[in-house]
Design a protein around this motif. Structure first.
Motif, short mmCIF file in Angstrom:
data_model
loop_
_atom_site.label_atom_id
_atom_site.label_comp_id
_atom_site.label_asym_id
_atom_site.label_seq_id
_atom_site.Cartn_x
_atom_site.Cartn_y
_atom_site.Cartn_z
N ARG A 109 27.29 -61.64 -85.74
CA ARG A 109 27.10 -63.03 -85.29
C ARG A 109 26.97 -62.87 -83.69
O ARG A 109 25.88 -63.66 -83.23
N ALA A 110 27.17 -61.83 -83.13
CA ALA A 110 26.87 -61.79 -81.49
C ALA A 110 25.39 -61.42 -81.40
O ALA A 110 24.58 -62.10 -80.79
N ARG A 111 24.79 -60.78 -82.16
CA ARG A 111 23.26 -60.69 -82.46
C ARG A 111 22.55 -61.80 -82.70
O ARG A 111 21.54 -62.23 -81.90
N ARG A 112 23.05 -62.67 -83.65
CA ARG A 112 22.47 -63.99 -83.81
C ARG A 112 22.63 -64.92 -82.69
O ARG A 112 21.89 -65.73 -82.39
N MET A 113 23.70 -64.88 -81.99
CA MET A 113 23.93 -65.80 -80.76
C MET A 113 23.03 -65.24 -79.51
O MET A 113 22.45 -65.96 -79.08
N ALA A 114 22.92 -64.05 -79.63
CA ALA A 114 21.87 -63.40 -78.53
C ALA A 114 20.51 -63.92 -78.77
O ALA A 114 19.47 -64.45 -77.99
N GLY A 116 19.56 -66.58 -80.43
CA GLY A 116 19.74 -68.15 -80.27
C GLY A 116 19.40 -68.28 -78.47
O GLY A 116 18.63 -69.26 -78.12
N LEU A 117 20.26 -67.43 -77.91
CA LEU A 117 19.79 -67.46 -76.31
C LEU A 117 18.62 -67.27 -75.79
O LEU A 117 17.98 -67.95 -74.91
N ALA A 118 17.95 -66.21 -76.72
CA ALA A 118 16.70 -65.78 -76.19
C ALA A 118 15.76 -66.64 -76.47
O ALA A 118 14.63 -66.83 -75.59
N ALA A 119 15.92 -67.50 -77.58
CA ALA A 119 15.08 -68.53 -77.77
C ALA A 119 14.84 -69.53 -76.79
O ALA A 119 13.95 -70.45 -76.89
N VAL A 120 15.76 -69.80 -75.85
CA VAL A 120 15.69 -70.63 -74.89
C VAL A 120 15.49 -69.86 -73.51
O VAL A 120 15.91 -70.46 -72.27
N ALA A 125 21.08 -60.89 -73.52
CA ALA A 125 22.36 -61.42 -73.77
C ALA A 125 23.37 -60.58 -74.72
O ALA A 125 24.59 -60.37 -74.33
N TYR A 126 22.58 -59.74 -75.81
CA TYR A 126 23.55 -59.09 -76.63
C TYR A 126 24.05 -57.82 -75.83
O TYR A 126 25.22 -57.49 -75.62
N GLY A 127 23.04 -57.28 -75.06
CA GLY A 127 23.57 -55.86 -74.35
C GLY A 127 24.40 -56.32 -73.19
O GLY A 127 25.29 -55.54 -72.90
N GLY A 128 24.24 -57.51 -72.48
CA GLY A 128 25.03 -57.75 -71.45
C GLY A 128 26.46 -58.32 -72.00
O GLY A 128 27.37 -57.94 -71.28
N ALA A 129 26.56 -58.85 -72.95
CA ALA A 129 27.79 -59.17 -73.53
C ALA A 129 28.68 -57.91 -73.88
O ALA A 129 29.89 -57.70 -73.75
N LEU A 130 27.73 -57.11 -74.60
CA LEU A 130 28.56 -55.76 -75.10
C LEU A 130 29.00 -54.85 -74.05
O LEU A 130 30.13 -54.43 -74.08
N LYS A 169 24.57 -76.15 -79.79
CA LYS A 169 23.95 -75.52 -78.61
C LYS A 169 23.30 -74.17 -78.94
O LYS A 169 23.47 -73.62 -79.99
N PRO A 170 22.39 -73.77 -78.17
CA PRO A 170 21.37 -72.48 -78.54
C PRO A 170 22.53 -71.24 -78.82
O PRO A 170 21.69 -70.40 -79.74
N GLY A 171 23.42 -70.95 -78.34
CA GLY A 171 24.11 -69.49 -78.50
C GLY A 171 25.13 -69.76 -79.60
O GLY A 171 25.94 -69.01 -79.66
N PHE A 172 25.37 -71.16 -80.04
CA PHE A 172 26.40 -71.09 -81.17
C PHE A 172 25.99 -70.70 -82.48
O PHE A 172 24.86 -71.06 -83.07
N VAL A 173 27.02 -69.82 -82.88
CA VAL A 173 26.71 -69.35 -84.25
C VAL A 173 28.24 -69.45 -85.11
O VAL A 173 29.20 -68.91 -84.63
N PRO A 174 28.39 -70.11 -86.05
CA PRO A 174 29.67 -70.29 -86.85
C PRO A 174 30.08 -68.73 -87.52
O PRO A 174 29.28 -68.12 -87.80
#
Length: 289
Positions: A109-114, A116-120, A125-130, A169-174
């Motif tokens: 899920r986190a990778r897919r959130m990242a 989505g953020l990369a697309a905008v 974001a993934y490495g930063g959040a991790l 929103k771009p970083g939202f993944v259910p």
């Protein structure tokens, strides 16, 4: 241990450490709770009991009465709802296995959130959040929010969620969490008591909220957070009424995640409204000192 605490007890039964998405260690939280006058404390990390032994040891060293705790994410009506468990055996095999299963899938899920953020245009974001996750298996939206604030993209959590991390929103993944029934089964079988966390946050319609409460009670749920860091005084009174109507025990907790980040500090909450039964009175024999 026998407690004589009444409804005015400064109990804080909802907070988070670096074992999930908090910024302080269990030991630092115990010290902060004691310094703020907390009389009964529980650490309730998200889907994780790995900090329980440290929290108990720190509380015992300070003479601070302690209850085991956890906050389990469940899916209900296509929305995430949080259930706090209190006073359970943290080593119970079904609880441990259930929480492990719930944590699975967070990394994908986190990778897919990242993505989505990369697309905008927000890279890394993934490495930063991790890097901000004390427990890599529990990387969550909170860690992405901290990353976006650190990068100067947003000013605060509110802006992060409005722009990037809520539905649409771009970083939202259910994510499909555990069922309400499963979470309550784990807590009850481990000897604990289940509580609906911060009920005003979910934005359910009256019929949807009734369905949640009805199913919660039907599966053995016994408590509801009345006073929390997320509730206004009016909401606390509203859910005191809900507690009375559904014969639920009333809980109290700050939902503290860290200094400068949470709306309410540990122990800095108003007392429970009159006419409700505190959850800690049903947990007297499970308090550790």
């Amino acid at each position: 241990m026998t407690l004589s605490f009444d409804a005015g007890c400064n109990a804080d039964l909802h907070c988070h450490s670096t074992a999930s998405d908090g910024t302080l260690s269990p030991e630092a939280l115990a010290a902060r709770a004691q310094a703020n006058g907390v009389a009964l404390w529980a650490l309730t990390d998200h889907d994780e009991v790995g900090g329980q032994a440290r929290a108990l040891a720190a509380a015992q060293a300070l003479g601070l009465p302690y209850l085991t705790g956890v906050e389990i994410s469940v899916s209900f009506l296509h929305q995430s709802v949080h259930i706090v468990g209190l006073g359970f055996d943290p080593d119970h095999p079904e609880l441990v296995a259930g929480l492990d299963a719930t944590r699975n899938g967070r990394d994908d899920r986190a990778r897919r959130m990242a993505d989505g953020l990369a697309a905008v245009g927000i890279g890394g974001a993934y490495g930063g959040a991790l890097a901000l996750a004390g427990n890599p298996r529990l990387i969550a939206r909170t860690h992405f929010s901290r990353f976006l604030i650190e990068q100067g993209i947003c000013r605060d959590n509110g802006e992060v969620f409005r722009r990037f991390l809520t539905e649409g929103k771009p970083g939202f993944v259910p994510h499909q969490w555990a069922s309400l029934k499963d979470a309550l089964d784990w807590i009850v079988k481990a000897g604990g008591l289940a509580v609906i966390a911060h009920p005003a946050r979910y934005g359910f319609s009256p019929n949807e909220e009734y369905a949640l409460l009805h199913e919660f009670v039907g599966h053995g749920g016994r408590g509801i957070e009345v006073v929390t860091g997320a509730h206004t005084d009016a909401e606390a009174n509203q859910y005191a009424g809900v507690a009375r109507e559904f014969k639920l025990l009333a809980s109290r907790g700050s939902d503290f995640h860290g200094p400068g980040e949470s709306r309410v500090d540990l122990g800095e909450l108003p007392p429970l409204p009159r006419g409700v039964e505190p959850v800690w009175q049903a947990l007297r024999d499970r308090v550790r000192c």
